[in-house]
Enzyme design. Sequence first.
Site, PDB file in Angstrom:
ATOM      1  N   SER A 174       4.708   2.550   7.848  1.00 19.78           N
ATOM      2  CA  SER A 174       4.355   1.438   6.960  1.00 19.78           C
ATOM      3  C   SER A 174       5.570   0.962   6.181  1.00 19.78           C
ATOM      4  O   SER A 174       6.259   1.755   5.544  1.00 19.78           O
ATOM      5  CB  SER A 174       3.284   1.866   5.966  1.00 19.78           C
ATOM      6  OG  SER A 174       2.046   2.012   6.583  1.00 19.78           O
ATOM      7  N   ASP A 205       0.126  -7.635   1.530  1.00 23.82           N
ATOM      8  CA  ASP A 205       0.515  -6.222   1.632  1.00 23.82           C
ATOM      9  C   ASP A 205       2.027  -6.065   1.623  1.00 23.82           C
ATOM     10  O   ASP A 205       2.584  -5.264   2.368  1.00 23.82           O
ATOM     11  CB  ASP A 205      -0.080  -5.573   2.882  1.00 23.82           C
ATOM     12  CG  ASP A 205       0.009  -4.044   2.810  1.00 23.82           C
ATOM     13  OD1 ASP A 205      -0.066  -3.502   1.700  1.00 23.82           O
ATOM     14  OD2 ASP A 205       0.175  -3.411   3.864  1.00 23.82           O
ATOM     15  N   HIS A 231       0.805  -1.219   0.000  1.00 24.69           N
ATOM     16  CA  HIS A 231       0.000   0.000   0.000  1.00 24.69           C
ATOM     17  C   HIS A 231       0.839   1.269   0.000  1.00 24.69           C
ATOM     18  O   HIS A 231       0.328   2.349  -0.287  1.00 24.69           O
ATOM     19  CB  HIS A 231      -0.980   0.002   1.185  1.00 24.69           C
ATOM     20  CG  HIS A 231      -0.375   0.266   2.513  1.00 24.69           C
ATOM     21  ND1 HIS A 231      -0.063  -0.729   3.402  1.00 24.69           N
ATOM     22  CD2 HIS A 231      -0.021   1.414   3.124  1.00 24.69           C
ATOM     23  CE1 HIS A 231       0.446  -0.208   4.498  1.00 24.69           C
ATOM     24  NE2 HIS A 231       0.490   1.097   4.360  1.00 24.69           N
TER      25      HIS A 231
END
Length: 544
Positions: A255, A176, A146
């Site tokens: 992230s 992911d 993402h």
Amino acid sequence: MEKITWRSLFKTGVVLLTVFTLAACNAFPSFLEALPFVKSSEPSPNLQEATPVAQKNIPTPTAVAPGASGVLAAYEGTLEQVYQKVNPSVVSIRVVSQVSAVPQSFPDFPFFFDPFGNLPDTPQIQEGQGSGFVWDKEGHIVTNNHVVEGADKIEVTFSDGYVVPAELIGTDPYTDLAVIKVDVSADRLVPVTLADSSQVQVGQLAIAIGNPFGLSNTMTVGIVSATGRTLPAGETRYSIPEVIQTDAPINPGNSGGVLVDAQGNVMGVTAAIESTTRSNAGIGFVIPSIIVRKVVPSLIANGKYEHAWLGITGTSLTPAVAKAMKLDEEQRGALIIEVAKDSPADKAGLRGSTEEVKLDGSTAMVGGDVIVAINGEPTQTIEDVIAYLATKTNVGDQVNITILRDGKEKTVSVTLEARPSSKQTASATSGQVYLGISGVVLDEALVEGLNLPKDTTGILIQRVQADSPADKAGLRGGTRPVSINGRMVLAGGDVILAIDDQAITSLKDLQDVLAQHSPGDVVNVTILRNGRERTVEVTLEARP
């Protein structure tokens, strides 16, 4: 992670240091021995003695127990050494994307600027930030899918400030994970060392390093709060198993960064948080190294990863459901709710649930096969099934699945296939037509936990399949994972209340309504969005 889940995550935290009492001193030796790096508590010879200053009426400070300073020094030394080891491996990632302009004002009125619902299509430039880490000496860097999804430009900044462009090598939305590559000299690349996440224990030290809010080279500290969590996989209908939960502060920008142990080995990739404020609330989620180790080499070699696929949806068997199926209330396993047509499970003859019952005011489907073991390994929950398939099987493997059917145990042999792409699958399908959503039936706990109006019934949309009838009609899936009574769901999606004035309170209701229609039929779907009811026209299509 953005919002509270898959878009830029994480923020600098404060390490809480405990003042140890004399009664706890007996525990110090074993703690010290467990720490890999010990900082000397001897005073530095370069320090000058401070000149005393006369003061009055100042309370005498509480004495620190003997040995406490040594424990503190050892703890600090461990963190310093971990940072020195891991920080050169962690990079900051900047992405630039071209997106269609979407009005930011009046979010509850998506057609405010155009009564016909046409949004401006003038492209805009959007920037995002995340983290990543060096995988090998060839320049491969691992991050979250993402973080780089849809990026037109990717830029990597190393810990020393060196900036270099990167190219996308491979992505896997189901875990992911993504791999990018930089062209730099090998001496600038410091690959990480992976830990075995299957051996991670609750309570052990957990250290996050990343780029929270664009603050590069940030380290925060906590513990492993839980293991074996299951996290929704981005914009797919699948889940990531064996996720690690931590209270190490994680914020937007973390992230793709790392969560490491006290030896500086990577336990997993920081990916999501649960929060109502889009910043750290003490609940962070980390993709485990056991998944990373399996997926990343395939992304480097092939640009993708093929997941072993069984072809079922299911739920964990509860005492109430077991009782409704005339099973021992202590029986555990994974109850099959639905079997995908022409899937490995379908070809092997596994059966989904066909009987609808009321349990605690909610509708539940029962009667399907209950998976109690795979290749002799017990499966007490649906999460156990997902974890086994993800970590211990590959496409083409033959597995022996032990099931309970009509109260009797039997073993079925299934040959696993590659998971079909999202364009090849649709969750809510029936007969000739499909809607193109996956969802969960609302119960009292979900209604309360999601702050929905009391007595709301319907199906909370979790995912909307790209280019499906639901997608074309503008139906919305969930955007942020939340835990309600230990159950992970995606909040923020539309709630389907009715179709053509027929109330939808269960999956069977939805299937029955769709079964009455043919491709091309237009149905009026009543939904609850942002607390308001509205009706959306959906043109049904033939299921793919």
